[in-house]
Design a protein around this motif. Sequence first.
Motif, short mmCIF file in Angstrom:
data_model
loop_
_atom_site.label_atom_id
_atom_site.label_comp_id
_atom_site.label_asym_id
_atom_site.label_seq_id
_atom_site.Cartn_x
_atom_site.Cartn_y
_atom_site.Cartn_z
N GLU A 123 4.03 12.18 -10.34
CA GLU A 123 5.09 12.11 -9.33
C GLU A 123 4.50 12.26 -8.07
N ARG A 124 3.13 13.04 -7.77
CA ARG A 124 2.09 13.43 -7.02
C ARG A 124 1.51 12.06 -6.20
N ALA A 125 1.35 11.93 -7.30
CA ALA A 125 0.70 9.89 -7.14
C ALA A 125 1.24 8.90 -6.49
N GLU A 126 3.12 9.02 -6.97
CA GLU A 126 3.87 8.61 -6.33
C GLU A 126 4.26 8.96 -4.50
N ARG A 127 4.35 9.87 -4.42
CA ARG A 127 4.12 10.60 -3.40
C ARG A 127 3.19 9.77 -2.68
N GLY A 128 1.96 9.67 -2.70
CA GLY A 128 1.11 9.25 -1.91
C GLY A 128 1.37 7.59 -1.74
N ARG A 129 1.97 6.83 -2.61
CA ARG A 129 1.39 5.81 -2.72
C ARG A 129 2.76 5.53 -1.55
N ALA A 130 4.20 6.08 -1.55
CA ALA A 130 5.25 6.57 -0.91
C ALA A 130 5.30 5.88 1.00
N ALA A 131 4.41 7.18 1.08
CA ALA A 131 3.39 7.87 2.35
C ALA A 131 3.02 6.10 2.91
N ARG A 132 2.56 4.97 1.64
CA ARG A 132 1.97 3.78 2.67
C ARG A 132 2.96 3.26 3.54
N ASP A 141 -3.45 17.73 -1.78
CA ASP A 141 -2.96 17.48 -2.79
C ASP A 141 -3.73 15.47 -2.92
N ARG A 142 -4.43 16.48 -3.62
CA ARG A 142 -6.02 15.34 -3.61
C ARG A 142 -4.82 13.98 -4.47
N ILE A 143 -4.33 14.38 -5.55
CA ILE A 143 -4.39 13.20 -5.93
C ILE A 143 -2.81 12.73 -5.04
N ALA A 144 -1.94 12.74 -4.79
CA ALA A 144 -0.97 12.34 -3.49
C ALA A 144 -2.07 11.56 -2.83
N ILE A 145 -3.45 12.39 -2.16
CA ILE A 145 -4.38 11.28 -0.95
C ILE A 145 -4.87 10.13 -1.76
N ALA A 146 -5.51 10.64 -2.47
CA ALA A 146 -6.11 9.67 -3.13
C ALA A 146 -5.05 7.77 -3.87
N ALA A 147 -4.09 8.87 -4.25
CA ALA A 147 -3.05 7.55 -4.39
C ALA A 147 -2.75 6.62 -3.05
N TYR A 148 -2.41 7.83 -2.48
CA TYR A 148 -3.01 6.76 -0.74
C TYR A 148 -3.74 5.24 -0.14
N LEU A 149 -4.57 6.77 -0.66
CA LEU A 149 -5.96 5.07 -0.50
C LEU A 149 -6.57 4.08 -1.41
N GLY A 150 -5.71 4.68 -2.43
CA GLY A 150 -5.76 3.17 -3.85
C GLY A 150 -7.27 2.87 -4.00
N GLY A 151 -7.67 2.35 -4.41
CA GLY A 151 -8.87 1.48 -5.38
C GLY A 151 -8.99 0.64 -3.84
N GLY A 152 -8.73 -0.28 -3.30
CA GLY A 152 -9.58 -1.03 -2.14
C GLY A 152 -9.61 -0.43 -1.47
N ASP A 153 -10.32 -1.84 -0.16
CA ASP A 153 -11.13 -1.03 0.96
C ASP A 153 -10.28 -1.39 1.94
N VAL A 154 -9.09 -0.94 1.96
CA VAL A 154 -8.10 -1.24 3.53
C VAL A 154 -8.14 -0.28 4.11
N PHE A 155 -8.46 0.80 4.17
CA PHE A 155 -8.01 2.12 4.63
C PHE A 155 -10.04 2.45 5.08
#
Length: 474
Positions: A19-28, A424-438
Amino acid sequence: MTPKADTRVRDAAGASPRERAERGRAARAKAPRSSHGEYAPVRRRPDPIDVIEAQSASRVPELVPIRYGRMSESPFRFYRGAAAIMAGDLAGTPASGLRAQLCGDAHLMNFRLLASPERQLLFDLNDFDETLPGPWEWDVKRLATSLVIAGRENGYTDEERAHVVAATVRTYREQMRRFAGMRNLDVWYAKADADLLQALASGRLHKRGRKRMSRALAKARTRDSLQAFGKLTHEVDGRPRIVSSPPLITPVSELLLPDGMHNALRERLDELIDRYRRTLRSDLRRLLDQYTVVDMARKVVGVGSVGTRCWIILLMGRDGRDPLFLQAKEADTSVLAAHAGASAYPMQGERVVAGQRLMQAAGDMMLGWIRLDGIDGRERDFYVRQLRDWKGIAEPSLMVPRGMRAFGELCGATLARAHARSGDRIAIAAYLGGGDVFDRALTTFAEAYADQNEHDHAALLAAVKSGRVSAEDA
């Protein structure tokens, strides 16, 4: 009295990692990662000189020209004193809505070598005068921009600067993703010690850079109260006294005060030590009780803090070779408060101490705070720490691009660990993702804001030339 918890940096109670990861991805959707590359001054952007003048209004008047003199020296020196200006500009940039405890002034010079209470040499954030909960992106953007400004002063090419910033932000992102998968306790145990720094130097730096790293580690271990005692004191009538070097160091007895006020000031500072000890743990109060205050002086501190009231206090222990130097530094309202919300702590010194303890892997064991009436009748907040405790500082002017890139990566990893402890490190990490967009977005932002900083520095030079403000070298 313990303040109510600031819910703005807490995880949602009971939320699962998914749920925390979903919150991070939703913030995009609210703030696309690519949007962080955007920067343009707002239409009615405040005059930058008005911003720093407003800060100066509450500072020691005769020291303010020194602040402007230092900020005039270069765009990088200006940037170090312009946290309030950038805070206002960052408030208008995209934000994910995810918050953490911020340093508030995370430029590269505020990452340095420090001692842990166990006498380990660590690399960590150092300056927390502006610490407050807020958007985690603000710290990352201030760090990234500082690297661009330092790189410009060193003559790096556009490509070299872009590599430095991208590597720094990528390390922040990758480390945040690593922390997201760790247990809570493991995040809090994480630190960067001297062995890790040596390993980094051996793998990433040329021979000259490795030698410089070794010298820096060795030098940092010599910078303690005993070293400060040898440098900052001399003997007068058989007793140690702080040397006079005005305006940078001015003993209490030499301050220009009305008759009778020197004793009053000394009494206030004695009271400061007595009240400060109450904020220490019981065992550390016992340690402090074994020392006696012997002298005090006003000290001019770093670029951004010039003009704030800062005292160095010499205490002696068992004999003439047992000194303890403390620094009591004025703590004012964070420059972030107008944009990120007021502190939950009633005393600004407590705000600084709480933020430092939350963000650092291992802090100064003598860290404390106090509120005190000054001789001018005004209440002022202070935080207290050791003056020197194995501190080592970077010298960006000596760094080649490869060295600054390695240093930036270390800063990025350190900042990620500091944010992971409170946000929330899980949400922030999910927001940032694995690519180099940020990562790519921040390289664009940092260059654009470095341009803005140069314009603001030029405005200060014009203000000095016109006589609008006075600047002095010191």
